[in-house]
Design a protein around this motif. Structure first.
Motif, PDB file in Angstrom:
ATOM      1  N   LYS A  13       0.803  -1.229  -0.031  1.00  0.00           N
ATOM      2  CA  LYS A  13      -0.136  -0.054   0.026  1.00  0.00           C
ATOM      3  C   LYS A  13       0.964   1.211   0.041  1.00  0.00           C
ATOM      4  O   LYS A  13       1.891   1.200   0.533  1.00  0.00           O
ATOM      5  N   ILE A  14       0.331   2.477  -0.469  1.00  0.00           N
ATOM      6  CA  ILE A  14       0.876   3.612  -0.450  1.00  0.00           C
ATOM      7  C   ILE A  14      -0.030   4.563   0.485  1.00  0.00           C
ATOM      8  O   ILE A  14      -1.442   4.343   0.562  1.00  0.00           O
ATOM      9  N   TYR A  15       0.686   5.101   1.332  1.00  0.00           N
ATOM     10  CA  TYR A  15      -0.091   5.705   2.654  1.00  0.00           C
ATOM     11  C   TYR A  15       0.135   7.284   2.549  1.00  0.00           C
ATOM     12  O   TYR A  15       1.089   7.701   2.124  1.00  0.00           O
ATOM     13  N   ALA A  16      -0.964   8.071   2.910  1.00  0.00           N
ATOM     14  CA  ALA A  16      -0.806   9.358   3.245  1.00  0.00           C
ATOM     15  C   ALA A  16      -1.496   9.716   4.700  1.00  0.00           C
ATOM     16  O   ALA A  16      -2.532   9.299   5.031  1.00  0.00           O
ATOM     17  N   LEU A  17      -0.674  10.405   5.393  1.00  0.00           N
ATOM     18  CA  LEU A  17      -0.826  10.861   6.824  1.00  0.00           C
ATOM     19  C   LEU A  17      -0.850  12.400   6.679  1.00  0.00           C
ATOM     20  O   LEU A  17      -0.060  12.871   6.273  1.00  0.00           O
ATOM     21  N   THR A  18      -1.810  12.880   7.819  1.00  0.00           N
ATOM     22  CA  THR A  18      -1.733  14.219   7.993  1.00  0.00           C
ATOM     23  C   THR A  18      -0.456  14.327   8.767  1.00  0.00           C
ATOM     24  O   THR A  18       0.128  13.367   9.591  1.00  0.00           O
ATOM     25  N   ALA A  19      -0.089  15.570   9.295  1.00  0.00           N
ATOM     26  CA  ALA A  19       1.092  16.030  10.024  1.00  0.00           C
ATOM     27  C   ALA A  19       0.759  15.624  11.413  1.00  0.00           C
ATOM     28  O   ALA A  19       1.780  15.237  12.344  1.00  0.00           O
ATOM     29  N   ALA A  20      -0.475  15.125  11.858  1.00  0.00           N
ATOM     30  CA  ALA A  20      -0.704  14.868  13.094  1.00  0.00           C
ATOM     31  C   ALA A  20      -0.754  13.400  13.250  1.00  0.00           C
ATOM     32  O   ALA A  20      -1.075  12.767  14.262  1.00  0.00           O
TER      33      ALA A  20
END
Length: 565
Positions: A222-229
């Motif tokens: 998987k490719i993940y995107a997270l917020t800065a938090a």
């Protein structure tokens, strides 16, 4: 000591074995020519200085600095090989990590300024903070902050090896992945802010977007995107491991390749913009050029140029594996190395784009952090000449129309009637039976472990085992063997280890084996048991013979004690 290299994951999985590689996209244009190629023994990723100099680590364990044409300026001998990309500071200092557990700081003339020894090999590229301090992560499972003089400011114990190169955000937050399946965020002074759990190992180095979002891949495909938090924004499923490191383009598109042989472009909301079929697995990062072209190599040895809409512009097949990204100078020269150590240069191309994270570790010099507005403007100015230079237009690939050759009729030749003869009775011949070929004997993991234990040797208090037998006992393939290094195959990813030739036999240290991805170890008075996934092997070792005069042996002898370096 020793450990592994650059692209890392292990033995072939059923999914990989059953998946046929996709057909590559057809190129629309004639590829630019390779201006020059030189056998420079390149082993690491290549860093590019502001003046165009190139810095890399060679397979002969030396750090090299060359000019833009590959002519050597200086070299410095380290204690082992290394694959982490060196970092070049604004002052011209080279920061380079090695598998001898040490980080070296060399001035612009190649003189040693300082070196620091850590608790494990340095696989991850260090990050350079705006104040000149350096963030270093080790395979021993510790993150260090050093000031510009090489003095330790703080340490953070991860508890698992780190092969993911740290990235520093605008607010100083430090992001990195680890072999505990997590993406970590530390405060500038080394305190844990949060940790996000992916579904498997995180080899991929994080990229930071314009809004502070964090992007990375995992061995869970998987490719993940997270917020800065640390909150999940989206995930995108691919067909195989995502161990390459993403980039973020000038249009805020996340671009990363997968071992499934495809390059994925995903917008900030998680929608797929396009998917490009390379035809072979991808371990190296992509780079975005100033005209929006994406350049990425694959493990089959082909460099691909991809247009803004995901179309194939041109390809350069080399026939040799490429597992690091393409480095791009401000003058518009593209550099890439193949697994035989050859450095290739393509001149008269566009420079890097001025995006949030347009290449591996954000800059050709490998700083690994979000730039300040002043630094961003300086980089844009440095690339302006190459970005606006007049380049020859791309030439379309058009197959020449087939022109039928004129056919001149041959003069008629009178045909004679065939001569008819009486048929002769057939004489049956005795069938010939091929001699049976006995199957080659296949050794079990236990038999390979027994053979490896019999060949165990000790040098300077370090226990070595025959490479092929020890790797086979763990279900790890051996791809190539060189005088001082070998490339293994662990979970379908190449892993480089340092070796020694003992009594004519390539041998690997026991410590390096224990730190391969997914390997756990326990000792006993009679030897050591190594386990990797469902494969386990016990090596019966005579500790007293191997480590005779040591008050504190390298490996504890109490039964059940975890084996650590």
């Amino acid at each position: 000591m020793t450990l592994l290299s650059l692209s890392l994951l292990g033995a072939t999985t059923p999914a990989l074995a059953q998946s046929a590689p996709p057909a590559p996209a057809a190129a629309q244009f004639v590829a630019p020519k390779i201006e020059w190629l030189k056998d420079l023994r390149v082993m690491s990723s290549v860093a590019v200085a502001d003046n165009g100099d190139l810095v890399f680590i060679g397979s002969d364990t030396r750090v090299y600095r060359t000019d833009a044409s590959g002519k050597e300026k200086w070299s410095y001998a380290t204690g082992d090989i290394g694959r982490a990309m060196p970092v070049i500071t604004p002052q011209g200092t080279v920061i380079a990590g090695s598998y001898d557990d040490q980080l070296y700081a060399l001035d612009a003339s190649g003189k040693l300024l300082w070196k620091v020894k850590f608790d494990g090999d340095i696989y991850a590229t260090p990050a350079l903070r705006p104040d000149g301090s350096v963030i270093v992560a080790t395979a021993g499972g510790t993150v260090y902050a050093l000031n510009a003089a090489g003095q330790t400011q703080w340490t953070y114990k991860v508890g698992a090896p780190v092969f993911s190169s740290p990235a520093v955000a605008a607010d100083g937050t430090i992001y990195f992945g680890a072999q505990n399946n997590r993406m970590h965020a530390l405060t500038p002074d080394g305190k844990l802010k949060w940790a996000f759990s992916a579904g498997s190992l995180v080899f991929s180095s994080p990229a930071i977007g314009r809004d502070g979002s964090v992007y990375f891949g995992s061995s869970d495909r998987k490719i993940y995107a997270l917020t800065a938090a640390g909150q999940p924004k989206w995930t995108v499923q691919t067909g195989l491991f995502v161990n390459a490191s993403p980039i973020v383009t000038s249009q805020d598109i996340v671009v990363v390749g997968s071992y499934d042989g495809k390059v994925y472009a995903i917008n900030s909301t998680g929608e797929t913009e396009w998917v490009y079929t390379a035809g072979a697995g991808i371990a190296g990062s992509a780079s975005e050029l100033s005209d929006g072209t994406i350049v990425v190599p694959d493990l089959g040895g082909t460099v691909h140029a991809i247009g803004k809409a995901g179309q194939a512009l041109w390809t350069i097949p080399t026939g040799k594996k490429i597992d690091t990204g393409v480095a791009v100078s401000d003058a518009g020269t593209l550099y890439f190395s193949t697994n035989d150590g050859t450095l290739n240069a393509i001149t008269r191309q566009r420079p890097l784009a001025s995006g949030p994270w347009p290449t591996f570790h954000a800059l050709p010099a490998g700083w690994g952090r979000v730039l300040t507005p002043a630094e961003t403007q300086a980089r844009t100015n440095a690339r302006q000449a190459a970005a606006n230079a007049a380049l020859p237009p791309l030439v379309s690939v058009k197959p020449a129309p087939a022109t039928p050759a004129p056919v001149t009729p041959a003069p008629a030749t009178p045909v004679k009637p065939p001569v008819v003869t009486a048929p002769q009775p057939a004489t049956p011949s005795a069938p010939v039976k091929p001699a049976p070929v006995p199957p080659a004997p296949t050794l079990t993991p236990a038999q390979l472990a027994e053979a490896a234990a019999k060949g165990a040797r000790s040098v300077d208090g370090v226990v070595y085992l025959p490479l092929r037998e020890a790797a086979g006992a763990l279900g790890v393939g051996v791809q190539t063997v060189r005088p001082r290094m070998a490339r293994l195959l662990v979970l379908a990813q190449p892993v480089t280890v340092s070796i020694r030739t003992l009594d004519g036999v390539p041998s690997v240290s026991l410590a390096a084996l224990t730190r391969l991805p997914g390997v756990s170890a326990q000792t006993s008075p009679g030897g050591v048991t190594l386990k990797r996934m469902s494969t386990g092997a016990t090596f019966a070792l005579n500790w007293a013979s191997l480590l005779p005069f040591r008050a504190t042996p390298e490996y504890p002898l109490q039964a059940g004690t975890p084996l650590r370096r």
